[in-house]
Design a protein around this motif. Structure first.
Motif, short mmCIF file in Angstrom:
data_model
loop_
_atom_site.label_atom_id
_atom_site.label_comp_id
_atom_site.label_asym_id
_atom_site.label_seq_id
_atom_site.Cartn_x
_atom_site.Cartn_y
_atom_site.Cartn_z
N HIS A 122 0.82 -1.21 0.00
CA HIS A 122 0.00 0.00 0.00
C HIS A 122 0.86 1.26 0.00
O HIS A 122 0.62 2.20 -0.77
CB HIS A 122 -0.92 -0.02 1.22
CG HIS A 122 -1.76 1.21 1.35
ND1 HIS A 122 -2.66 1.62 0.39
CD2 HIS A 122 -1.82 2.14 2.34
CE1 HIS A 122 -3.26 2.72 0.78
NE2 HIS A 122 -2.76 3.07 1.96
N ARG A 169 2.57 1.67 -3.39
CA ARG A 169 1.65 2.18 -4.42
C ARG A 169 1.45 3.68 -4.28
O ARG A 169 1.35 4.40 -5.27
CB ARG A 169 0.31 1.45 -4.31
CG ARG A 169 0.34 0.01 -4.80
CD ARG A 169 -1.03 -0.62 -4.69
NE ARG A 169 -2.02 0.13 -5.43
CZ ARG A 169 -3.32 -0.17 -5.46
NH1 ARG A 169 -3.76 -1.20 -4.78
NH2 ARG A 169 -4.15 0.56 -6.15
N ARG A 170 1.41 4.15 -3.04
CA ARG A 170 1.26 5.59 -2.84
C ARG A 170 2.47 6.36 -3.35
O ARG A 170 2.33 7.41 -3.98
CB ARG A 170 1.05 5.89 -1.36
CG ARG A 170 -0.36 5.69 -0.88
CD ARG A 170 -0.56 6.40 0.42
NE ARG A 170 -1.96 6.47 0.78
CZ ARG A 170 -2.43 7.15 1.80
NH1 ARG A 170 -1.60 7.83 2.56
NH2 ARG A 170 -3.72 7.17 2.07
N SER A 186 2.46 9.00 -6.43
CA SER A 186 2.87 10.39 -6.29
C SER A 186 3.95 10.75 -7.31
O SER A 186 3.98 11.87 -7.83
CB SER A 186 3.37 10.65 -4.87
OG SER A 186 4.52 9.87 -4.59
N GLU A 230 -6.16 8.82 3.89
CA GLU A 230 -7.32 8.08 3.39
C GLU A 230 -8.10 7.55 4.60
O GLU A 230 -7.58 6.78 5.40
CB GLU A 230 -6.88 6.95 2.48
CG GLU A 230 -8.04 6.35 1.71
CD GLU A 230 -7.58 5.50 0.53
OE1 GLU A 230 -8.44 4.91 -0.13
OE2 GLU A 230 -6.36 5.45 0.30
N ASP A 285 -5.71 4.74 5.98
CA ASP A 285 -4.89 5.19 7.10
C ASP A 285 -5.68 5.27 8.40
O ASP A 285 -5.09 5.26 9.48
CB ASP A 285 -4.30 6.57 6.79
CG ASP A 285 -3.45 6.55 5.53
OD1 ASP A 285 -2.67 5.59 5.37
OD2 ASP A 285 -3.56 7.47 4.71
N SER A 309 -5.57 14.91 -5.65
CA SER A 309 -5.09 13.74 -4.93
C SER A 309 -4.43 12.77 -5.89
O SER A 309 -4.95 12.46 -6.95
CB SER A 309 -6.25 13.05 -4.21
OG SER A 309 -5.81 11.85 -3.62
N GLU A 310 -3.23 12.30 -5.50
CA GLU A 310 -2.51 11.36 -6.35
C GLU A 310 -2.79 9.92 -5.98
O GLU A 310 -2.21 9.01 -6.57
CB GLU A 310 -1.00 11.61 -6.22
CG GLU A 310 -0.37 11.11 -4.94
CD GLU A 310 -0.55 12.07 -3.77
OE1 GLU A 310 -0.07 11.78 -2.68
OE2 GLU A 310 -1.19 13.11 -3.99
N LEU A 311 -3.70 9.68 -5.03
CA LEU A 311 -3.89 8.32 -4.55
C LEU A 311 -4.39 7.39 -5.64
O LEU A 311 -4.09 6.21 -5.65
CB LEU A 311 -4.87 8.33 -3.37
CG LEU A 311 -4.39 9.10 -2.14
CD1 LEU A 311 -5.43 9.02 -1.04
CD2 LEU A 311 -3.09 8.52 -1.63
N ARG A 312 -5.22 7.89 -6.53
CA ARG A 312 -5.82 7.03 -7.56
C ARG A 312 -5.25 7.32 -8.94
O ARG A 312 -5.86 6.99 -9.95
CB ARG A 312 -7.34 7.21 -7.56
CG ARG A 312 -7.97 6.76 -6.25
CD ARG A 312 -9.46 7.03 -6.22
NE ARG A 312 -10.04 6.56 -5.00
CZ ARG A 312 -10.08 7.25 -3.87
NH1 ARG A 312 -9.54 8.46 -3.84
NH2 ARG A 312 -10.63 6.77 -2.78
N THR A 357 6.55 14.24 -3.79
CA THR A 357 6.72 12.87 -3.29
C THR A 357 7.23 12.82 -1.86
O THR A 357 7.37 11.74 -1.30
CB THR A 357 7.71 12.11 -4.19
OG1 THR A 357 8.96 12.82 -4.24
CG2 THR A 357 7.17 11.98 -5.61
N ALA A 403 4.88 10.88 0.82
CA ALA A 403 4.84 9.44 0.58
C ALA A 403 6.20 8.80 0.85
O ALA A 403 6.29 7.66 1.33
CB ALA A 403 4.40 9.17 -0.86
#
Length: 478
Positions: A69, A72-73, A77, A99, A143, A336-339, A416, A419
């Protein structure tokens, strides 16, 4: 920074999705033998197992899910920063994104409610079914998580998480106002065995009711089955039966024609908050828990009014007043860069390149950076050129005093940063836990060879601890 590669994240993701290493070979990332060797190397460096292997396949451990996880974040980013390199926003005051998985009933308006109290963080609210909230938190896909813990279905138990109880809510019996037992103060379930019931199926209330009614003999008579407590109360009001309900879902009042009575048998469900301390520090987690308790009180009171004699939180007026909220100038926040997902555009940029750019920016010279990175200057120059060609962006430029990072590279490091710090914190946590297990005499499953004890390490002959050529900077303890 820990040397985590895209292939490592793909490897852990394939194990999580397919339960084996064959998927990595089918997708053409690496052979199964290479994937297995890479996995063993990761486990040795982290001093903890990442995958459990068995006759039926493989499955990521808790540490494996966490690394997947967080990785991936970090990759998301990087891809987001490279793909939006034309963006002119200043990232110096960029906020960390948390999140937050919550139940659907609590999600409405929660992001605006939290924004006024936590101006230094962005809460990405992810509403989901209560049954899947704890699964997301267990797999490190969130989170923080807020949901009900019922007697039938306890919440998840994740190692190292902060668990707080927001509220404890006993279930009550809803009776028609003309019911013979409506005059009693406290009811006993054994007195209700001959009554007609309105059953609520699905959700947390359905879990509580099914567990409570299953304990009664003889089997209760159910006249109607509905999926919401609102429909159950409507049937109770019309005299079709009684129901087990939760006070918080009623807005503080069941309405006319219905009375609520407590039960002698205590069926309590708990509203729990689970927080990852690596993402949210403990002081902020305590503030978040106190804020959610106040929100619960307002929710369970009729029409959102505070009961008489209760002091209103002074922050409530500030957060509900649009003018007051407008006075607060928040730092700029990018999307948001999460997705974000663009593997083809940025596939050549690895997380280790962030450390390379940071060393160049700190030293201000390719020659000094090459010495710190234990490579030659021509090799470092060729690597920078290949990196610029792969992502299509200028990363360094020559100045009168040496070499400086371009604005794109500085923006990349700023985007970045959160992250990357999260990955470093997770790696430190996993290594400390692995060292504690070794100190307690537990041999990590990832170790293929003997684990040296602290005594043998102290009595071993002295060795030069200087960094030697050919050793990766991360392995040298950077």
């Amino acid at each position: 920074m820990f040397d985590l590669r895209r292939s490592d994240v793909v490897l852990l993701q394939a194990v999580a999705d397919h339960g084996s290493l064959h998927a990595v070979e089918r997708d053409g990332w690496m052979t199964q033998s290479s994937a297995s060797r890479r996995l063993v190397k990761l486990e040795r460096r982290l001093r903890t197992p990442l995958v459990t292997r068995g006759a039926t396949g493989a499955e990521p451990t808790e540490a494996g899910h966490a690394l997947r996880h967080v990785g991936r974040r970090l990759l998301a980013s990087i891809d987001f920063a490279v793909a939006t390199s034309h963006h002119g926003a200043d990232t110096a005051g960029r906020l960390p994104v948390v999140e937050f998985a919550v139940g659907t009933e609590w999600a409405y308006g929660l992001d605006e409610y939290l924004a006024g109290r936590f101006p230094d963080m962005v809460f990405d609210i992810v509403p989901d079914d209560s049954h899947r909230i704890w699964q997301r938190f267990e797999r490190y896909a969130a989170d923080a998580a807020l949901g009900w813990e019922t007697a039938r279905r306890p919440m998840t138990r994740r190692g190292g998480a902060l668990i707080m109880t927001i509220a404890e809510e006993p279930q009550q019996i809803a009776l028609p106002s003309g019911h013979p037992l409506a005059e009693r103060g406290i009811l006993d379930l054994r007195d209700l065995t001959r009554s007609e019931w309105v059953a609520v199926v699905g959700g947390d209330s359905g879990d509580d009711q099914g567990w409570a009614l299953s304990r009664l003999t003889p089997v209760l008579s159910v006249s109607f089955t509905v999926r919401s407590q609102g429909a159950a109360l409507d049937l109770v009001r019309r005299g079709y039966g009684i129901a087990l309900v939760s006070p918080s879902s009623l807005g503080g009042s069941p309405g006319p024609g219905v009375v609520l009575r407590p039960l002698r048998q205590k069926f309590v469900r708990r509203l729990r908050l689970a927080v990852d301390p690596l993402a949210i520090p403990e002081p902020l987690a305590e503030d978040l828990g106190a804020l959610l308790r106040r929100r619960y009180v307002l929710r369970t009171t009729a029409h959102g009014a505070v009961p008489a004699g209760t002091d209103r939180d002074p922050d409530d007026a500030r957060c509900t007043d649009p003018a007051a909220v407008g006075e607060t100038v928040l730092p700029p926040v990018l999307l948001s860069e999460l997705r974000w997902s663009s593997p083809d555009r940025c596939g050549g940029f690895e997380p280790e390149h962030l450390h390379l750019l940071r060393v160049i920016g700190r030293t201000g010279s390719l020659n000094r950076a090459a010495t710190a990175l234990l490579v030659t200057q021509p090799a470092l120059t060729r690597r920078i050129h290949r990196l610029e060609a792969s992502c299509g962006l200028p990363l360094v430029h020559s100045t009168a005093r040496g070499t400086s990072l371009s604005s794109t590279a500085r923006r990349l490091l700023a985007c970045t940063g959160p992250a990357e710090r999260r990955l470093d914190a997770l790696v430190s946590h996993l290594r400390e836990r692995g060292s504690a297990a070794v100190g307690a005499g537990v041999r990590p499953a990832a170790e293929a060879g003997p684990v040296p004890s602290p005594v043998s390490a102290r009595t071993a002959p002295h060795r030069d601890t200087a960094v030697r050529p050919g050793v990766r900077p991360e392995a040298a303890g950077r």
